[in-house]
Design a protein around this motif. Structure first.
Motif, PDB file in Angstrom:
ATOM      1  N   VAL A   1       0.989  -1.237  -0.104  1.00  0.00           N
ATOM      2  CA  VAL A   1      -0.091   0.090   0.030  1.00  0.00           C
ATOM      3  C   VAL A   1       0.851   1.316   0.104  1.00  0.00           C
ATOM      4  O   VAL A   1       0.479   2.226  -0.704  1.00  0.00           O
ATOM      5  CB  VAL A   1      -1.007  -0.094   1.230  1.00  0.00           C
ATOM      6  CG1 VAL A   1      -1.762   1.207   1.092  1.00  0.00           C
ATOM      7  CG2 VAL A   1      -1.851  -1.448   1.163  1.00  0.00           C
ATOM      8  N   GLY A   2       1.883   1.202   0.681  1.00  0.00           N
ATOM      9  CA  GLY A   2       2.789   2.419   0.779  1.00  0.00           C
ATOM     10  C   GLY A   2       3.549   2.769  -0.592  1.00  0.00           C
ATOM     11  O   GLY A   2       3.828   3.820  -1.014  1.00  0.00           O
ATOM     12  N   GLN A   3       3.817   1.485  -1.337  1.00  0.00           N
ATOM     13  CA  GLN A   3       4.465   1.888  -2.527  1.00  0.00           C
ATOM     14  C   GLN A   3       3.581   2.166  -3.537  1.00  0.00           C
ATOM     15  O   GLN A   3       3.868   3.073  -4.381  1.00  0.00           O
ATOM     16  CB  GLN A   3       4.802   0.202  -3.273  1.00  0.00           C
ATOM     17  CG  GLN A   3       6.184   0.076  -2.446  1.00  0.00           C
ATOM     18  CD  GLN A   3       6.442  -1.515  -2.836  1.00  0.00           C
ATOM     19  OE1 GLN A   3       5.782  -2.321  -3.091  1.00  0.00           O
ATOM     20  NE2 GLN A   3       7.747  -1.954  -2.697  1.00  0.00           N
ATOM     21  N   LEU A   4       2.149   2.013  -3.316  1.00  0.00           N
ATOM     22  CA  LEU A   4       1.141   2.330  -4.278  1.00  0.00           C
ATOM     23  C   LEU A   4       1.199   3.999  -3.995  1.00  0.00           C
ATOM     24  O   LEU A   4       0.715   4.669  -4.833  1.00  0.00           O
ATOM     25  CB  LEU A   4      -0.375   1.596  -4.065  1.00  0.00           C
ATOM     26  CG  LEU A   4      -0.184   0.274  -4.805  1.00  0.00           C
ATOM     27  CD1 LEU A   4      -1.343  -0.435  -4.306  1.00  0.00           C
ATOM     28  CD2 LEU A   4       0.032   0.185  -6.092  1.00  0.00           C
ATOM     29  N   ALA A   5       0.903   4.331  -2.833  1.00  0.00           N
ATOM     30  CA  ALA A   5       0.668   5.552  -2.430  1.00  0.00           C
ATOM     31  C   ALA A   5       1.719   6.402  -3.021  1.00  0.00           C
ATOM     32  O   ALA A   5       1.427   7.611  -3.450  1.00  0.00           O
ATOM     33  CB  ALA A   5       0.648   5.719  -0.735  1.00  0.00           C
ATOM     34  N   GLU A   6       3.037   5.851  -2.925  1.00  0.00           N
ATOM     35  CA  GLU A   6       4.113   6.742  -3.473  1.00  0.00           C
ATOM     36  C   GLU A   6       3.956   6.765  -5.071  1.00  0.00           C
ATOM     37  O   GLU A   6       4.134   7.893  -5.631  1.00  0.00           O
ATOM     38  CB  GLU A   6       5.330   6.175  -3.180  1.00  0.00           C
ATOM     39  CG  GLU A   6       6.658   6.641  -3.911  1.00  0.00           C
ATOM     40  CD  GLU A   6       6.873   8.013  -3.641  1.00  0.00           C
ATOM     41  OE1 GLU A   6       7.556   8.858  -4.515  1.00  0.00           O
ATOM     42  OE2 GLU A   6       6.565   8.589  -2.678  1.00  0.00           O
ATOM     43  N   ARG A   7       3.629   5.768  -5.804  1.00  0.00           N
ATOM     44  CA  ARG A   7       3.616   5.779  -6.777  1.00  0.00           C
ATOM     45  C   ARG A   7       2.313   6.630  -7.656  1.00  0.00           C
ATOM     46  O   ARG A   7       2.650   7.453  -8.912  1.00  0.00           O
ATOM     47  CB  ARG A   7       3.158   4.381  -7.751  1.00  0.00           C
ATOM     48  CG  ARG A   7       4.412   3.451  -7.628  1.00  0.00           C
ATOM     49  CD  ARG A   7       5.268   3.720  -8.923  1.00  0.00           C
ATOM     50  NE  ARG A   7       6.672   3.010  -8.791  1.00  0.00           N
ATOM     51  CZ  ARG A   7       6.865   2.512  -9.709  1.00  0.00           C
ATOM     52  NH1 ARG A   7       6.375   2.183 -10.890  1.00  0.00           N
ATOM     53  NH2 ARG A   7       8.245   1.540  -9.820  1.00  0.00           N
ATOM     54  N   LEU A   8       1.158   6.856  -6.853  1.00  0.00           N
ATOM     55  CA  LEU A   8      -0.095   7.593  -7.023  1.00  0.00           C
ATOM     56  C   LEU A   8       0.269   8.934  -6.519  1.00  0.00           C
ATOM     57  O   LEU A   8      -0.655   9.778  -6.754  1.00  0.00           O
ATOM     58  CB  LEU A   8      -1.231   6.900  -6.703  1.00  0.00           C
ATOM     59  CG  LEU A   8      -1.559   5.668  -7.172  1.00  0.00           C
ATOM     60  CD1 LEU A   8      -2.584   4.926  -6.538  1.00  0.00           C
ATOM     61  CD2 LEU A   8      -2.067   5.666  -8.848  1.00  0.00           C
ATOM     62  N   GLN A   9       1.162   9.418  -5.851  1.00  0.00           N
ATOM     63  CA  GLN A   9       1.418  10.748  -5.030  1.00  0.00           C
ATOM     64  C   GLN A   9       0.309  10.997  -4.353  1.00  0.00           C
ATOM     65  O   GLN A   9      -0.120  11.983  -4.586  1.00  0.00           O
ATOM     66  CB  GLN A   9       1.921  11.687  -6.071  1.00  0.00           C
ATOM     67  CG  GLN A   9       3.209  11.427  -6.906  1.00  0.00           C
ATOM     68  CD  GLN A   9       4.170  11.633  -5.901  1.00  0.00           C
ATOM     69  OE1 GLN A   9       4.420  12.610  -5.433  1.00  0.00           O
ATOM     70  NE2 GLN A   9       4.908  10.620  -5.370  1.00  0.00           N
TER      71      GLN A   9
END
Length: 144
Positions: A60-68
Motif C-alpha cells: 500500500v505504501g508503494q502504491l501511495a508513492e506511485r500515485l502521489q
C-alpha cells in the motif's frame, strides 16, 4: 540574467505542445478505463502493481508513492479495488504489518486489455513527442 530571458518562442511552443499531447493522452486513458467500467485510479492501481520493478505485488505504501497520494487514500483505493474483485490483500511474510496487494485474474484481464490500448495510443503519439523533445532540448550551441 534569469533563465526565463533565454527562452524563445519555440521553447514555449514545444512546452505547450508537450502539455497538450500529455493531456490528450491522459484524457484517452480516463475514457479507456471508464469504457470497461473502471475509474482512472483503478487502472493506475492495477498498472502500478503489475509494473512495480522486481515483484508481482505492491505494498500500500508503494502504491501511495506511485500515485502521489497519502497512505490512507491508498488504503481506501485498494479497498475499492478489492471490492470490485480486481485485487487481493495479504499480510507480508516477514512483516505482518505490511500489506501486499496482488492482481486477481479479473484485474489482470482488465489491465492487459487497457495496457494494450494505451500502448497503441502511445505509439501514435511517439512522433509528436520526438519532435517536441528535439525542439525543446536543442540549444543554440547544438548540445542536448
Amino acid at each position: 540574467m534569469s533563465n526565463s530571458a533565454m527562452l524563445e518562442q519555440g521553447d514555449f511552443e514545444a512546452l505547450s505542445e508537450f502539455r497538450y499531447q500529455l493531456r490528450r493522452f491522459l484524457k484517452f486513458s480516463e475514457d479507456a478505463a471508464q469504457s470497461v467500467g473502471l475509474t482512472p485510479l483503478h487502472y493506475l492501481v492495477l498498472l502500478h502493481i503489475k509494473g512495480f520493478p522486481g515483484q508481482d505485488w505492491a505494498t500500500v505504501g508503494q502504491l501511495a508513492e506511485r500515485l502521489q497520494i497519502r497512505h490512507h487514500g491508498a488504503v481506501s483505493l485498494v479497498s475499492r479495488c478489492e471490492q470490485a474483485g480486481l485485487v487481493t490483500r495479504t499480510p507480508g511474510r516477514q512483516d505482518r504489518r505490511q500489506v501486499l496487494v496482488r492482481l486477481t485474474p479479473l484485474g489482470e484481464t482488465q489491465l492487459r486489455h487497457l495496457a494494450e490500448l494505451h500502448r497503441n495510443e502511445l505509439r501514435s503519439l511517439s512522433k509528436v513527442f520526438k519532435v517536441a523533445r528535439i525542439s525543446a532540448f536543442n540549444d543554440s550551441e547544438g548540445t542536448a
